[in-house]
Scaffold this active site. Structure first.
Site, PDB file in Angstrom:
ATOM      1  N   HIS A 149       0.849  -1.193   0.000  1.00  0.00           N
ATOM      2  CA  HIS A 149       0.000   0.000   0.000  1.00  0.00           C
ATOM      3  C   HIS A 149       0.882   1.240   0.000  1.00  0.00           C
ATOM      4  O   HIS A 149       1.945   1.231   0.626  1.00  0.00           O
ATOM      5  CB  HIS A 149      -0.917   0.014   1.233  1.00  0.00           C
ATOM      6  CG  HIS A 149      -2.069   0.953   1.093  1.00  0.00           C
ATOM      7  ND1 HIS A 149      -1.992   2.280   1.438  1.00  0.00           N
ATOM      8  CD2 HIS A 149      -3.319   0.764   0.594  1.00  0.00           C
ATOM      9  CE1 HIS A 149      -3.151   2.859   1.179  1.00  0.00           C
ATOM     10  NE2 HIS A 149      -3.968   1.968   0.663  1.00  0.00           N
ATOM     11  N   GLU A 185      -7.896  -5.182  -0.205  1.00  0.00           N
ATOM     12  CA  GLU A 185      -8.457  -5.965  -1.307  1.00  0.00           C
ATOM     13  C   GLU A 185      -8.438  -7.470  -1.059  1.00  0.00           C
ATOM     14  O   GLU A 185      -9.244  -8.198  -1.623  1.00  0.00           O
ATOM     15  CB  GLU A 185      -7.726  -5.636  -2.607  1.00  0.00           C
ATOM     16  CG  GLU A 185      -7.771  -4.182  -2.995  1.00  0.00           C
ATOM     17  CD  GLU A 185      -9.147  -3.701  -3.413  1.00  0.00           C
ATOM     18  OE1 GLU A 185     -10.147  -4.179  -2.843  1.00  0.00           O
ATOM     19  OE2 GLU A 185      -9.218  -2.844  -4.298  1.00  0.00           O
TER      20      GLU A 185
HETATM   21  N1  ACO Z   1       3.892  -7.638  -4.815  1.00  0.00           N
HETATM   22  C1  ACO Z   1       5.190  -7.601  -5.181  1.00  0.00           C
HETATM   23  N2  ACO Z   1       5.941  -6.478  -5.107  1.00  0.00           N
HETATM   24  C2  ACO Z   1       5.358  -5.364  -4.666  1.00  0.00           C
HETATM   25  C3  ACO Z   1       4.006  -5.328  -4.264  1.00  0.00           C
HETATM   26  C4  ACO Z   1       3.262  -6.530  -4.351  1.00  0.00           C
HETATM   27  N3  ACO Z   1       1.988  -6.588  -4.003  1.00  0.00           N
HETATM   28  N4  ACO Z   1       3.707  -4.080  -3.859  1.00  0.00           N
HETATM   29  C5  ACO Z   1       4.805  -3.342  -4.009  1.00  0.00           C
HETATM   30  N5  ACO Z   1       5.813  -4.119  -4.510  1.00  0.00           N
HETATM   31  C6  ACO Z   1       7.164  -3.697  -4.799  1.00  0.00           C
HETATM   32  C7  ACO Z   1       7.192  -2.583  -5.848  1.00  0.00           C
HETATM   33  O1  ACO Z   1       7.337  -3.155  -7.141  1.00  0.00           O
HETATM   34  C8  ACO Z   1       8.397  -1.798  -5.438  1.00  0.00           C
HETATM   35  O2  ACO Z   1       9.547  -2.443  -5.922  1.00  0.00           O
HETATM   36  P1  ACO Z   1      10.803  -1.595  -6.467  1.00  0.00           P
HETATM   37  O3  ACO Z   1      11.208  -0.709  -5.343  1.00  0.00           O
HETATM   38  O4  ACO Z   1      11.801  -2.628  -6.832  1.00  0.00           O
HETATM   39  O5  ACO Z   1      10.271  -0.810  -7.640  1.00  0.00           O
HETATM   40  C9  ACO Z   1       8.434  -1.936  -3.927  1.00  0.00           C
HETATM   41  O6  ACO Z   1       7.702  -3.107  -3.621  1.00  0.00           O
HETATM   42  C10 ACO Z   1       7.840  -0.797  -3.151  1.00  0.00           C
HETATM   43  O7  ACO Z   1       6.578  -0.515  -3.620  1.00  0.00           O
HETATM   44  P2  ACO Z   1       5.849   0.751  -3.026  1.00  0.00           P
HETATM   45  O8  ACO Z   1       6.582   2.000  -3.425  1.00  0.00           O
HETATM   46  O9  ACO Z   1       5.587   0.551  -1.592  1.00  0.00           O
HETATM   47  O10 ACO Z   1       4.480   0.638  -3.777  1.00  0.00           O
HETATM   48  P3  ACO Z   1       3.582   1.801  -4.355  1.00  0.00           P
HETATM   49  O11 ACO Z   1       3.268   2.785  -3.302  1.00  0.00           O
HETATM   50  O12 ACO Z   1       4.108   2.336  -5.622  1.00  0.00           O
HETATM   51  O13 ACO Z   1       2.310   0.944  -4.740  1.00  0.00           O
HETATM   52  C11 ACO Z   1       0.529  -0.521  -4.573  1.00  0.00           C
HETATM   53  C12 ACO Z   1       1.325   0.556  -3.844  1.00  0.00           C
HETATM   54  C13 ACO Z   1       0.157  -0.017  -5.960  1.00  0.00           C
HETATM   55  C14 ACO Z   1      -0.755  -0.807  -3.806  1.00  0.00           C
HETATM   56  C15 ACO Z   1       1.391  -1.802  -4.685  1.00  0.00           C
HETATM   57  O14 ACO Z   1       1.729  -2.262  -3.401  1.00  0.00           O
HETATM   58  C16 ACO Z   1       0.734  -2.892  -5.500  1.00  0.00           C
HETATM   59  O15 ACO Z   1       0.840  -2.878  -6.720  1.00  0.00           O
HETATM   60  N6  ACO Z   1       0.054  -3.877  -4.830  1.00  0.00           N
HETATM   61  C17 ACO Z   1      -0.626  -4.940  -5.551  1.00  0.00           C
HETATM   62  C18 ACO Z   1      -1.956  -4.414  -6.115  1.00  0.00           C
HETATM   63  C19 ACO Z   1      -2.977  -4.173  -5.040  1.00  0.00           C
HETATM   64  O16 ACO Z   1      -3.129  -4.928  -4.099  1.00  0.00           O
HETATM   65  N7  ACO Z   1      -3.733  -3.055  -5.213  1.00  0.00           N
HETATM   66  C20 ACO Z   1      -4.778  -2.637  -4.276  1.00  0.00           C
HETATM   67  C21 ACO Z   1      -4.309  -1.514  -3.418  1.00  0.00           C
HETATM   68  S1  ACO Z   1      -5.462  -1.076  -2.162  1.00  0.00           S
HETATM   69  C22 ACO Z   1      -6.536   0.028  -2.898  1.00  0.00           C
HETATM   70  O17 ACO Z   1      -6.182   0.795  -3.740  1.00  0.00           O
HETATM   71  C23 ACO Z   1      -7.960   0.062  -2.513  1.00  0.00           C
END
Ligand code: ACO
Length: 378
Positions: free
Chosen positions: A257, A315
């Site tokens: 998140h 989610e």
């Molecule tokens: N699985 C694997 N890797 C992940 C995940 C995940 N679920 N979430 C984040 N990462 C990775 C990113 O790729 C990033 O890697 P990098 O630094 O090598 O590029 C790192 O972890 C850090 O990510 P963040 O900066 O914390 O993530 P960001 O704030 O950009 O995104 C998000 C948040 C979009 C929710 C992300 O965690 C994600 O894509 N999760 C999966 C989709 C999901 O569950 N969406 C629903 C969100 S809740 C809502 O909106 C109601």
């Protein structure tokens, strides 16, 4: 916050609005909705009470609640033009979120009302009718007319299946809708505020917000999250399947998140609601499997992205709860929109009162001083 000369990628850490609607503390894992801790509000309020709370800043008394219920109930039926559009969309196999976006754009058809409250009530009242009607049309069934004797949540379940739902299921859905009703300046809410900040209209804001909600990084995750649980199928396969996804560079849906660096408090509320509902009326084996998938995913993500604190988000248990309510995965995100629309509209009211255009800046990184070459000489 990572800023670079005023540039914050993804606007991370930027405070772009003041609100009295919800407070999100991503480090403590705390969500307050209009003064109430989420767990208190979600499990006790009807959705209509929550709508009143967000739009008026306090809980309604009985006569105010009855009045709001009556107004919403009267607005539920869809105009024929909206139903025709849904029929056309079903024939073309349009995905439900796209059909919702198209149908939402017709919500002010034939209305010249400048009354924001009247428009907002129409949006809240009719979104469930759109989603349920479209769900049935896609299955070759006729829409079920709304039942004025049922509450907002009960009527949605009734319009989906054609049979009155059990009390446990209605409570499960009320809890879900209350849980997702508002969440600070999330992407879809921000989109809605940007739109009304130009003095555009509420229906345009809702259509834009639906578009923002659709993406898998926001509201589009629960369907894929549940697909993963089904793909895993049994607890002893969880580690291998999840690890293979991470090795292939995939994101695990339902985890991570932008704001929460601990377990999303909404996951807590929804997992408790799901457990209660599954115990009363569902498949406890699936609930137990989901618990194992959650534990395994969080453990593997800690190794995959050390220090990022990727935890369960709303989610993951949305998927389980909505599945337990008998909903198909492709209407999980439209059902999210049914809850969140009350929050979108409340933010629109705040933004309209505040009255300042939202207009950030960009930094140009392209080339300068190009020579103009006539088309024949390029
Ligand atoms: N699985 C694997 N890797 C992940 C995940 C995940 N679920 N979430 C984040 N990462 C990775 C990113 O790729 C990033 O890697 P990098 O630094 O090598 O590029 C790192 O972890 C850090 O990510 P963040 O900066 O914390 O993530 P960001 O704030 O950009 O995104 C998000 C948040 C979009 C929710 C992300 O965690 C994600 O894509 N999760 C999966 C989709 C999901 O569950 N969406 C629903 C969100 S809740 C809502 O909106 C109601």
């Amino acid at each position: 916050m990572s800023t670079n000369n005023g540039f914050a990628p993804g606007l991370e850490g930027i405070v772009a609005a003041e609100t009295q609607l919800s407070h999100v503390d991503g480090l403590k894992g705390e969500l307050i909705i209009a003064g109430f801790p989420l767990a208190k509000l979600a499990a006790n309020a009807t959705f209509e009470e929550t709508v009143f709370l967000l739009w008026r800043g306090r809980l309604p008394n009985q006569s105010e609640l009855d009045e709001l219920k009556n107004e919403l109930t009267a607005l539920r039926p869809l105009p024929e033009a909206t139903l025709n559009l849904l029929r056309e969309a079903a024939q073309n196999h349009t995905p439900p979120m796209d059909a919702l976006r198209m149908a939402a754009a017709t919500l002010d058809l034939g209305s010249s009302s400048q009354d924001h409250l009247a428009t907002a009530q129409t949006v809240v009242a009719r979104l469930p009718t759109i989603v349920a009607s479209y769900y049935r049309l896609r299955q070759g069934q006729q829409p079920v007319a709304p039942d004025p004797a049922l509450s907002h949540a009960a009527n949605f379940l009734y319009m989906l299946s054609g049979t009155p739902p059990s009390e446990a299921r209605v409570r499960g859905l009320e809890t879900y809708l209350n849980t997702v009703v508002d969440h600070g300046l999330n992407a879809s809410t921000f989109a809605a505020r940007v739109i009304v900040a130009t003095q555009s209209d509420l229906v345009s804001a809702i259509v834009g917000a639906i578009g923002a909600l659709k993406g898998p990084l926001h509201g589009g995750a629960p369907g894929p999250a549940l697909d993963t649980v089904f793909e895993i199928g049994s607890a002893n396969r969880a580690e291998a399947v999840l690890q293979a996804k991470l090795d292939a560079g995939e994101r695990l849906m339902g985890f991570g998140h932008r704001v929460y660096k601990v377990r999303d408090p909404r996951a807590e509320v929804l997992s408790a609601a799901a457990e209660k509902m599954f115990k009363a009326d569902g498949d406890m084996a699936l609930y137990e499997l989901a618990k194992t998938v959650e534990e395994t995913a969080v453990r593997l993500l800690a190794v995959h992205k050390p220090g990022r604190n990727l935890q369960t988000n709303v989610e993951f248990y949305t998927a389980l709860l909505l599945h337990g309510l008998g909903l198909e995965t492709d209407i999980f995100t439209p059902t999210f929109a049914i809850g969140r629309t009350a929050g979108w509209l409340a933010h629109c009211f705040e933004q309209i009162n505040y009255g300042r255009l939202i207009r950030p800046q960009s930094r140009y990184t392209g080339v300068m001083d190009r020579e103009w070459v006539p088309v024949g000489k390029r």
